[in-house]
Design a protein around this motif. Structure first.
Motif, mmCIF file in Angstrom:
data_model
loop_
_atom_site.group_PDB
_atom_site.id
_atom_site.type_symbol
_atom_site.label_atom_id
_atom_site.label_comp_id
_atom_site.label_asym_id
_atom_site.label_seq_id
_atom_site.Cartn_x
_atom_site.Cartn_y
_atom_site.Cartn_z
ATOM 1 N N ARG A 189 -6.756 22.289 -5.397
ATOM 2 C CA ARG A 189 -7.561 22.338 -4.177
ATOM 3 C C ARG A 189 -6.779 21.792 -2.991
ATOM 4 O O ARG A 189 -6.033 20.835 -3.112
ATOM 5 C CB ARG A 189 -8.820 21.471 -4.319
ATOM 6 C CG ARG A 189 -9.670 21.776 -5.475
ATOM 7 C CD ARG A 189 -10.645 22.835 -5.123
ATOM 8 N NE ARG A 189 -11.580 23.002 -6.236
ATOM 9 C CZ ARG A 189 -12.575 23.808 -6.220
ATOM 10 N NH1 ARG A 189 -12.814 24.527 -5.170
ATOM 11 N NH2 ARG A 189 -13.362 23.926 -7.254
ATOM 12 N N TYR A 190 -7.043 22.367 -1.847
ATOM 13 C CA TYR A 190 -6.510 21.800 -0.610
ATOM 14 C C TYR A 190 -7.321 20.549 -0.300
ATOM 15 O O TYR A 190 -8.549 20.582 -0.267
ATOM 16 C CB TYR A 190 -6.606 22.788 0.551
ATOM 17 C CG TYR A 190 -6.314 22.134 1.872
ATOM 18 C CD1 TYR A 190 -5.017 21.767 2.202
ATOM 19 C CD2 TYR A 190 -7.341 21.852 2.760
ATOM 20 C CE1 TYR A 190 -4.745 21.144 3.409
ATOM 21 C CE2 TYR A 190 -7.071 21.232 3.973
ATOM 22 C CZ TYR A 190 -5.775 20.879 4.288
ATOM 23 O OH TYR A 190 -5.503 20.250 5.468
ATOM 24 N N THR A 191 -6.642 19.436 -0.119
ATOM 25 C CA THR A 191 -7.306 18.173 0.177
ATOM 26 C C THR A 191 -6.620 17.513 1.354
ATOM 27 O O THR A 191 -5.428 17.226 1.301
ATOM 28 C CB THR A 191 -7.263 17.225 -1.037
ATOM 29 O OG1 THR A 191 -7.945 17.846 -2.119
ATOM 30 C CG2 THR A 191 -7.917 15.901 -0.733
ATOM 31 N N ARG A 192 -7.375 17.305 2.395
ATOM 32 C CA ARG A 192 -6.855 16.615 3.574
ATOM 33 C C ARG A 192 -7.102 15.112 3.466
ATOM 34 O O ARG A 192 -6.350 14.301 3.990
ATOM 35 C CB ARG A 192 -7.513 17.163 4.825
ATOM 36 C CG ARG A 192 -6.938 16.585 6.112
ATOM 37 C CD ARG A 192 -7.679 17.061 7.325
ATOM 38 N NE ARG A 192 -9.060 16.616 7.197
ATOM 39 C CZ ARG A 192 -10.110 17.244 7.684
ATOM 40 N NH1 ARG A 192 -9.957 18.356 8.344
ATOM 41 N NH2 ARG A 192 -11.327 16.768 7.541
ATOM 42 N N GLU A 193 -8.189 14.752 2.778
ATOM 43 C CA GLU A 193 -8.551 13.346 2.635
ATOM 44 C C GLU A 193 -8.951 13.085 1.188
ATOM 45 O O GLU A 193 -9.827 13.750 0.647
ATOM 46 C CB GLU A 193 -9.707 13.006 3.569
ATOM 47 C CG GLU A 193 -10.095 11.559 3.571
ATOM 48 C CD GLU A 193 -11.187 11.270 4.579
ATOM 49 O OE1 GLU A 193 -12.131 10.553 4.231
ATOM 50 O OE2 GLU A 193 -11.092 11.783 5.719
ATOM 51 N N LEU A 194 -8.296 12.113 0.573
ATOM 52 C CA LEU A 194 -8.592 11.720 -0.800
ATOM 53 C C LEU A 194 -9.251 10.349 -0.762
ATOM 54 O O LEU A 194 -8.665 9.387 -0.274
ATOM 55 C CB LEU A 194 -7.309 11.671 -1.627
ATOM 56 C CG LEU A 194 -7.423 11.180 -3.067
ATOM 57 C CD1 LEU A 194 -8.361 12.082 -3.874
ATOM 58 C CD2 LEU A 194 -6.034 11.120 -3.702
ATOM 59 N N VAL A 195 -10.483 10.272 -1.248
ATOM 60 C CA VAL A 195 -11.239 9.022 -1.254
ATOM 61 C C VAL A 195 -11.408 8.569 -2.695
ATOM 62 O O VAL A 195 -11.993 9.280 -3.511
ATOM 63 C CB VAL A 195 -12.631 9.192 -0.594
ATOM 64 C CG1 VAL A 195 -13.387 7.876 -0.599
ATOM 65 C CG2 VAL A 195 -12.490 9.742 0.822
ATOM 66 N N LEU A 196 -10.878 7.386 -3.003
ATOM 67 C CA LEU A 196 -11.004 6.805 -4.332
ATOM 68 C C LEU A 196 -12.081 5.729 -4.289
ATOM 69 O O LEU A 196 -11.905 4.706 -3.632
ATOM 70 C CB LEU A 196 -9.675 6.203 -4.791
ATOM 71 C CG LEU A 196 -8.454 7.124 -4.775
ATOM 72 C CD1 LEU A 196 -7.210 6.356 -5.209
ATOM 73 C CD2 LEU A 196 -8.681 8.332 -5.660
ATOM 74 N N ASP A 197 -13.194 5.966 -4.963
ATOM 75 C CA ASP A 197 -14.289 4.995 -5.001
ATOM 76 C C ASP A 197 -14.016 3.998 -6.119
ATOM 77 O O ASP A 197 -13.967 4.355 -7.287
ATOM 78 C CB ASP A 197 -15.618 5.705 -5.236
ATOM 79 C CG ASP A 197 -16.801 4.763 -5.168
ATOM 80 O OD1 ASP A 197 -16.605 3.525 -5.168
ATOM 81 O OD2 ASP A 197 -17.930 5.258 -5.112
ATOM 82 N N PHE A 198 -13.833 2.746 -5.742
ATOM 83 C CA PHE A 198 -13.515 1.683 -6.698
ATOM 84 C C PHE A 198 -14.727 0.803 -7.010
ATOM 85 O O PHE A 198 -14.576 -0.277 -7.563
ATOM 86 C CB PHE A 198 -12.384 0.814 -6.144
ATOM 87 C CG PHE A 198 -11.013 1.316 -6.489
ATOM 88 C CD1 PHE A 198 -10.690 2.649 -6.363
ATOM 89 C CD2 PHE A 198 -10.047 0.454 -6.941
ATOM 90 C CE1 PHE A 198 -9.429 3.120 -6.680
ATOM 91 C CE2 PHE A 198 -8.782 0.901 -7.267
ATOM 92 C CZ PHE A 198 -8.467 2.237 -7.138
ATOM 93 N N SER A 199 -15.929 1.250 -6.690
ATOM 94 C CA SER A 199 -17.112 0.409 -6.903
ATOM 95 C C SER A 199 -17.328 0.069 -8.372
ATOM 96 O O SER A 199 -17.920 -0.963 -8.683
ATOM 97 C CB SER A 199 -18.360 1.067 -6.313
ATOM 98 O OG SER A 199 -18.606 2.313 -6.928
ATOM 99 N N LYS A 200 -16.837 0.907 -9.287
ATOM 100 C CA LYS A 200 -17.012 0.643 -10.718
ATOM 101 C C LYS A 200 -15.688 0.330 -11.421
ATOM 102 O O LYS A 200 -15.628 0.294 -12.636
ATOM 103 C CB LYS A 200 -17.693 1.838 -11.384
ATOM 104 C CG LYS A 200 -19.107 2.047 -10.878
ATOM 105 C CD LYS A 200 -19.758 3.225 -11.541
ATOM 106 C CE LYS A 200 -21.152 3.447 -10.966
ATOM 107 N NZ LYS A 200 -21.779 4.659 -11.526
#
Length: 119
Positions: free
Chosen positions: A40-51
């Protein structure tokens, strides 16, 4: 480690995971994210570390590799909801100088104690 990838509109990839990013899970986590980014084309990668409860040095290396990958694509890597212990490790290594870290703002709970708390 459980990882859930959601591809959102506007080329934003949001990844949730739980557990530890350690010698056992970090390589698999990194490969899964990289495989997804190839599809996939991804301009923004967000890694959720809440868990995410713990990040070892190999986990920090995986984050750095994802950061470099996004930089090469002229994209952005964001860490979201990082707990205090992991945030301290990020600060100690100096990663906070270049990583975008967004924690949901939480009101100071010490000022407003829970009415149902037993003392």
């Amino acid at each position: 480690m459980f990882a859930k990838v959601t591809y959102l509109k506007d080329a934003v990839t949001y990844i949730e995971a739980e557990g530890k990013l350690d010698i056992y899970s970090a390589p698999d986590y990194l490969e899964k994210v990289k495989e997804y980014l190839q599809l996939r084309y991804t301009r923004e990668l967000v890694l959720d570390f809440s868990k995410i409860t713990y990040v070892a040095s190999i986990g920090l290396r995986a984050i750095l590799e994802l950061y470099n990958l996004m930089q090469n694509r002229r994209g952005i890597l964001k860490l979201k909801n990082v707990n205090e212990n992991i945030l301290n490790s990020i600060r100690y290594t100096g990663f906070d100088k270049f990583l975008v870290i967004e924690n949901d703002s939480v009101e100071n709970e010490e000022e407003a104690p829970n009415e149902n708390t037993d003392y």
